[in-house]
Every structure is written in C-alpha cells, then in structure tokens.
Design a protein around this motif. Structure first.
Motif, PDB file in Angstrom:
ATOM      1  N   GLU A  11      10.158   6.078  17.705  1.00 38.86           N
ATOM      2  CA  GLU A  11      10.626   5.189  16.650  1.00 38.86           C
ATOM      3  C   GLU A  11      11.612   4.164  17.191  1.00 38.86           C
ATOM      4  O   GLU A  11      11.529   2.970  16.887  1.00 38.86           O
TER       5      GLU A  11
ATOM      6  N   PHE B 185       9.785   1.474  19.376  1.00 42.90           N
ATOM      7  CA  PHE B 185       9.045   0.488  18.595  1.00 42.90           C
ATOM      8  C   PHE B 185       9.988  -0.453  17.868  1.00 42.90           C
ATOM      9  O   PHE B 185       9.701  -1.639  17.723  1.00 42.90           O
ATOM     10  N   THR B 186      11.122   0.086  17.394  1.00 40.52           N
ATOM     11  CA  THR B 186      12.080  -0.776  16.713  1.00 40.52           C
ATOM     12  C   THR B 186      12.611  -1.835  17.683  1.00 40.52           C
ATOM     13  O   THR B 186      12.708  -3.017  17.338  1.00 40.52           O
TER      14      THR B 186
ATOM     15  N   GLU C 221       9.465  12.038  18.872  1.00 46.35           N
ATOM     16  CA  GLU C 221       9.299  11.247  17.663  1.00 46.35           C
ATOM     17  C   GLU C 221      10.414  10.226  17.520  1.00 46.35           C
ATOM     18  O   GLU C 221      10.174   9.054  17.229  1.00 46.35           O
TER      19      GLU C 221
ATOM     20  N   GLY D  33      10.118  -4.430  18.140  1.00 43.88           N
ATOM     21  CA  GLY D  33      10.057  -5.272  16.961  1.00 43.88           C
ATOM     22  C   GLY D  33      11.109  -6.359  16.988  1.00 43.88           C
ATOM     23  O   GLY D  33      10.849  -7.501  16.613  1.00 43.88           O
TER      24      GLY D  33
ATOM     25  N   ARG E 219       0.846  -1.203   0.000  1.00 44.38           N
ATOM     26  CA  ARG E 219       0.000   0.000   0.000  1.00 44.38           C
ATOM     27  C   ARG E 219       0.876   1.245   0.000  1.00 44.38           C
ATOM     28  O   ARG E 219       2.020   1.208   0.462  1.00 44.38           O
ATOM     29  N   PRO E 220       0.360   2.368  -0.521  1.00 48.41           N
ATOM     30  CA  PRO E 220       1.169   3.593  -0.530  1.00 48.41           C
ATOM     31  C   PRO E 220       1.397   4.068   0.894  1.00 48.41           C
ATOM     32  O   PRO E 220       0.504   4.026   1.734  1.00 48.41           O
ATOM     33  N   LYS E 221       2.606   4.503   1.170  1.00 50.93           N
ATOM     34  CA  LYS E 221       2.932   4.968   2.524  1.00 50.93           C
ATOM     35  C   LYS E 221       2.579   6.448   2.639  1.00 50.93           C
ATOM     36  O   LYS E 221       2.762   7.209   1.690  1.00 50.93           O
ATOM     37  N   SER E 222       2.079   6.820   3.799  1.00 54.24           N
ATOM     38  CA  SER E 222       1.806   8.238   4.041  1.00 54.24           C
ATOM     39  C   SER E 222       2.950   8.834   4.834  1.00 54.24           C
ATOM     40  O   SER E 222       3.559   8.171   5.656  1.00 54.24           O
ATOM     41  N   TYR E 223       3.235  10.074   4.545  1.00 58.67           N
ATOM     42  CA  TYR E 223       4.294  10.739   5.301  1.00 58.67           C
ATOM     43  C   TYR E 223       3.761  12.024   5.907  1.00 58.67           C
ATOM     44  O   TYR E 223       2.915  12.697   5.315  1.00 58.67           O
ATOM     45  N   SER E 224       4.260  12.354   7.088  1.00 59.28           N
ATOM     46  CA  SER E 224       3.856  13.607   7.728  1.00 59.28           C
ATOM     47  C   SER E 224       4.397  14.769   6.912  1.00 59.28           C
ATOM     48  O   SER E 224       5.448  14.669   6.275  1.00 59.28           O
ATOM     49  N   ILE E 225       3.657  15.889   6.942  1.00 61.42           N
ATOM     50  CA  ILE E 225       4.168  17.056   6.232  1.00 61.42           C
ATOM     51  C   ILE E 225       5.371  17.640   6.963  1.00 61.42           C
ATOM     52  O   ILE E 225       6.106  18.442   6.434  1.00 61.42           O
ATOM     53  N   PHE E 226       5.536  17.194   8.229  1.00 59.87           N
ATOM     54  CA  PHE E 226       6.748  17.584   8.952  1.00 59.87           C
ATOM     55  C   PHE E 226       7.796  16.492   8.806  1.00 59.87           C
ATOM     56  O   PHE E 226       8.619  16.288   9.677  1.00 59.87           O
TER      57      PHE E 226
END
Lengths: 302, 312
Positions: free
Chosen positions: B23, B26-27, B19, B30, B2-9
């Motif tokens: 990340e 969560f890594t 942020e 994982g 599926r296409p990935k969405s990216y934040s405008i920031f």
C-alpha cells in the motif's frame, strides 16, 4: 449528390433521413464539398509525407548504412551506434517508468479513497501530459545533468523521458484496470485473498494486454522524441565499448542524428534515418492496434 | 462510484507487513506525478528568474533587440514571444477548421468502411516523429516559399531574403502537426452527441448538412473547444519541427520574415550559450512554461465544466 449519402448511424434510430431528402440546396452542396475537401487534405498530407519519405529515403539505405558507425577517415556514414543508443534509452526509460506508472494507476484505481488527493494526482498527471518536451529537456538538463551531476548521458536522457511517458503509462493502465470486472475483485477477496495478493494474481494478469499496449505506445513516444534528448542524452554516435558503462556516456538517438544531419544539410542521410524511424513507428502502431483489438474481442467473448 | 470490495481479512490487525508495504509503495508511486510537476515548476522558476532581475523585467520582456553576443549584450525577447503567440494563433486558424471538418467527415458523413481506413491513418500522422515534419518542411515548403518570396519582393531593396525559411512555413508545419489532435478529440466529441438530437433535427425538416452544422456541432461545442486548447498547447510547445523551418533569426513576426519562436530560441542557442545568455534562455523557458500552465489550467477547468454538465 448531397442528400442521398447514407448516414453512418451508430445506433438503430427511427429517423435517419431528412424529410426533404430530394431537395438540393446550394449552401448544402458547398458545405459538403468543404467537408470532403478538408478530409481529403488531411489524408493526402499523410499519404504525401509517407510517400515522399520512402521515395527519397529507400535508395539511401544499404547494409553499410545500417551496420556501421560514421567514419571521417573512410568518409562513410552509418547509424548502428544511434540504433543501439535508441535501444538503450527505450529499455532504461521503460525500466524506470513502467513500475512507477503502473503503481500510480493501481493506487488511483484500487487504494485511493477519492477526495482531494486523487484530484491533485489526476490534475498533475494531466499537466505532465501537457508539458512540451522542450521543457522536460530543460528540466532534465538542469536537474539530472547539473544538480545530480550526470552530465550528457544516456541515463540523464532516460530519466527525463521516464517523467515524460509516465502519464501515458498511468492512464492506459488505469483504463485497463477499469475494464476488469468488479466481480473478479469480489471473488478473489471473498475466498480469502488479501488485497495485494488479489492485485498480483488477478488484477494485473487480467489488465496485462492494456498495460502492454500502453508500454508499446510509450516506446513510440520515446523513439520519436528529440527535443527532450538534445540537452540530456547528447549526440554520441559510437558503439558502446562497455555494456554498462555506456549508460553514463553521451548517446544520440535516431531522431537526434536526423536533426544533426538536417542541420549539416546532409538531406540524403536524413531521409535514410527518416525511413528507419517511419518503419519503427508503423510497426509500433500496428502492434498496438493488434493488441488492443485482441484485447477487446477477448472482453466481448467472456 | 462503483461499490468497493474489501478482503475478509480487511481488519486493521490482520494486515501483514507485505500488505502494508504494498500500500505504501503504490501510494508513493501515485504521488510521484505530483512530485514531478512540483520539481519541474520549482526548477523552471529557480533557473529562469535570475536573468529577469539581472537584465530587468521590462527590458527582457518588452525589449526588441536580441544581441546576446555583442559587447554590450541586449536581451529583448518581445519579438520571440510575439512570434510564438502569432504563429500559434495562425496555426490554430488553419488547422482547426480543417481538423473539425475532417472529424465531421469521419463521424457523420463517411461510410463506415472509409472511416475504418482514414482513422488509423490519422493516428499514424500523430505518431510521426516531429523531426520528420521538419525535414519535409525544409525540403518542400522552404523552396516553394522562396519562389513566392522572389516574386513578391522582386526589386525590393529593403527586404531581407530568407531562402524561404519564414513564418508562413513554420505556421503550415505547425497546423499540420496539430491536425491529429484536433481530429481525434473533435471526432469523439461528435460521436458523443446523442442520436435523438440528429433525429429531431432531421424530423423537423432540416437537411443532413443543416443538422450537422446547426444541431450536432453546437452540441459538441465543449469537446471541440477542448480540442482547440489541446492543439494550442501542442503548437506552442513544438520545437524540433520548426527550428530549422522558421529561419531562426529574431525579427518582427511578419509572414515573410525569418522568425524565432520561444522553443526554437532555446533549441538553437542552448548548446553554445554561457553565463547570462544561458540564464536568459532559461527565462524564455519560464515564459513558455507559464503559457503552458495557463493552457493546462484552462483545459482542466473546461473538462471539469464538461463533467458537471454531464452529471446534471
């Protein structure tokens, strides 16, 4: 009787009946008979198990059985200590496994960029799901019990079980995250949310019913688990004297107590515990069904 | 994909500390599964191999005498390994046909209303704790087996009577325990078979049963094989349900012998073993772990092959 059964066609389809619909073949009748026989064996077994356990077990259940601990002096037997231990194990295991499992699912679904790392994580998650509980038990005994020096304690058992239910929680959360429409993500990010803010406020609430279903299924596994707990959580049956101190003491869950009763050939008590376990399993099953059903209809409506 | 969405920031410079922390956390989560499998493998090897060299690899794996408490102890686990292999194979032989047939019933034959009753029941069967299966095995199967045993071996002087706790009882319990796994996975495989295969077969004049057995089942083959492999994994790793049902003395895996599986050997002796005896038990665990990893890798390859054929 063979060929006039209505085929349960899932999708509308042009051909659903054989053109030889009237013809009877002996081999067909035989195979149909075999199918019905096997299906009825599977169902009879379930009904038989439930029925037998309830018939033998319900007479054993009394207020004393449910609310006291075993006493050699009075010669009585009760399982309240084991019920409390089971609660301890369930709560601590979930406290450890839920953040890890949900975090892993978020990483796999939202952050990971595909490639080798994801393949390795997915392979190990599959592997973890396939390892039998006795191996987890041995590992927990050596690593948490001996190497970390926790001995036979509820904490050792809970740590062992959290590794065991981790794949279950990861997988159900991943499935739940996949059902959240991509437009939610784009929308949140488009109006200026950062990624973590989007996950926290949009993704997790939308995926919550799926995550909760996974947690409930995990509770079911923990309650029914025995081999992984035998060498890790031990077999204590007394009520905790000190709320937090109990975590470092040995405590047998209901399944362990059932096994011990069986070993001592006290089958009556064993059946009493079996009834309690079956009721819990039934309740958990129903709850998970109810939640996932509710979840699915919500998706359809939106 | 599926296409990935990216934040405008989404630029590197604008990411705040939170942020980054999210990340990284969560890594780490994982990779926890990787860490867990790696450390389990490591610890099983570390605790399982010393006994292999102390006793001798051949003596331990191919020895047939198990006397851990004797003055000159002997740790041969060949019969234990054979029991696990033969017991699992027999359980598969009994459980898989019944399971696949039930799946056929659910997916192809039964009216929808019946399916909606039977499927939850099968799921419930999967949720019953394994000790309860064991309890029922002891109280229902074992007395039954004892009666049969008394009839067959009446007058025999060489047979050791087991009171019904024998290989057959254990196999029956195992076959029962793999049923839900086999039924669930085979049923989804059958439901994934495209409708046009059935229509084509029926239109050619095959009866419904012929269609099921010569068109639908072959098309669902890979899914059913997956079900069998998963069932094997479940059967070989089951411990508590069969530990008391199988009798638990080390013997040749013959139907009416009291036998000991890899799993039950660990369960029944772990609590009082010490020293070399305990290390040998860990070696048994290692052997079991090796079997499980073999099954897992087979399964992974099967699933990958299935995905590839779907992609084409």
């Amino acid at each position: 009787m063979t060929n006039d059964i209505v085929i349960p066609v899932q999708k509308e389809s042009a051909v659903t009946h054989s053109i030889y619909n009237q013809k009877n073949r002996i081999s067909d009748s035989f195979l149909t008979f075999l199918i019905y026989l096997c299906a009825s064996i599977s169902i009879m077994v379930l009904v038989g198990i439930m029925g037998y356990v309830f018939v033998r077990g319900i007479p054993e259940i009394s207020l004393e059985f449910l609310t006291t601990v075993p006493s050699t002096i009075k010669g009585t037997f009760g399982i309240v200590g084991n019920i409390v231990n089971t609660l301890y194990v369930v709560v601590i295991t979930l406290l450890i496994a839920t953040p890890l499992g949900v975090g892993a699912a978020i990483y796999l679904n939202e952050y990971a960029k595909g490639g080798k790392a994801v393949r390795i994580i997915e392979f190990t998650t599959e592997t973890l799901a396939g390892i039998p509980s006795i191996i987890f038990g041995l590992f927990g005994y050596v690593f948490f019990g001996n190497t970390l020096g926790l001995g036979y304690s509820i904490l050792t058992g809970a740590l062992t079980l959290s590794i065991m239910v981790l794949p279950l929680i990861t997988r159900t959360t991943q499935e739940a995250l996949k059902t959240v429409p991509e437009s939610y993500r784009s929308g949140a990010l488009g109006i200026g949310a950062t990624k973590w803010y989007m996950i926290r406020t949009i993704l997790l609430p939308s995926a919550m019913p799926g995550i909760v279903t996974g947690i409930i299924l995990a509770i079911g596994r923990i309650v029914g688990e025995s081999a992984a707990l035998l060498f890790t959580a031990g077999s204590g049956y007394l009520l905790p004297k000190d709320f937090f101190g109990k975590i470092f003491e040995s405590g047998g869950t209901l399944t362990i107590q059932l096994y011990l009763c069986m070993q001592k050939a006290k089958y009556g008590q064993a059946f009493g515990i079996a009834v309690v376990l079956l009721v819990i399993v039934l309740a958990i099953n129903g709850l998970a069904k109810f939640l996932s059903h509710k979840f699915n209809t919500e998706v359809k409506e939106s | 994909m599926r296409p990935k969405s990216y934040s405008i920031f989404g630029g590197h410079g604008s990411k705040s500390g939170v942020e980054h922390a999210a990340e990284v956390i969560f890594t780490v989560c994982g990779f926890f599964a990787v860490l867990a499998v790696a450390s389990i493998t490591l610890y099983m090897i570390i605790s399982g191999t010393p006994a292999l060299f102390k006793v001798g690899i051949l003596d331990i794996l191919f020895g047939t005498i198990w006397m851990p408490a004797a003055a000159t102890p002997s740790f041969g686990i060949l019969y234990v390994i054979l029991t696990s292999i033969i017991g699992t194979a027999l359980a598969i032989l009994i459980g898989v046909p019944i399971g696949v047939m039930t799946a056929v019933f659910l997916a192809e034959v039964a009216p929808e209303r019946l399916t909606n009753i039977v499927r939850p029941a099968v799921e419930l069967l999967a949720g019953i704790p394994s000790v309860i299966y064991g309890l029922l095995g002891i109280l229902i199967l074992n007395p039954l087996m004892y009666k049969i045993e008394l009839k067959i071996f009446a007058g025999s002087t060489t047979h050791q009577f087991t009171g019904g706790a024998n290989l057959i009882s254990a196999v029956l319990v195992l076959a029962l325990m793999i049923l839900p796994t086999v039924i669930n996975i085979s049923e989804s495989a059958l439901r994934a078979v495209p409708q046009h295969l059935r229509s084509a077969s029926l239109a050619l004049g095959a009866t419904k049963i012929q269609t099921i057995f010569s068109a639908v089942l072959p098309a669902a083959k890979s899914g059913i094989i997956t079900a069998i492999v998963l069932g094997t994994g479940r059967a070989i790793g089951e411990a508590m349900a069969i530990s008391l049902v199988s009798g638990s003395s080390v013997n040749m895996p013959l139907p009416f012998n009291s036998v000991r599986f890899l799993t039950t050997a660990i369960v029944s002796e772990m609590s009082y073993s010490a020293g070399l005896h305990k290390q040998v038990l860990f070696t048994i665990g290692l052997v079991l772990f090796a079997f499980i990893m073999l099954i897992n890798i087979t399964l992974n390859n099967l699933l990958k092959k299935g995905e590839e054929s779907h992609d084409k």
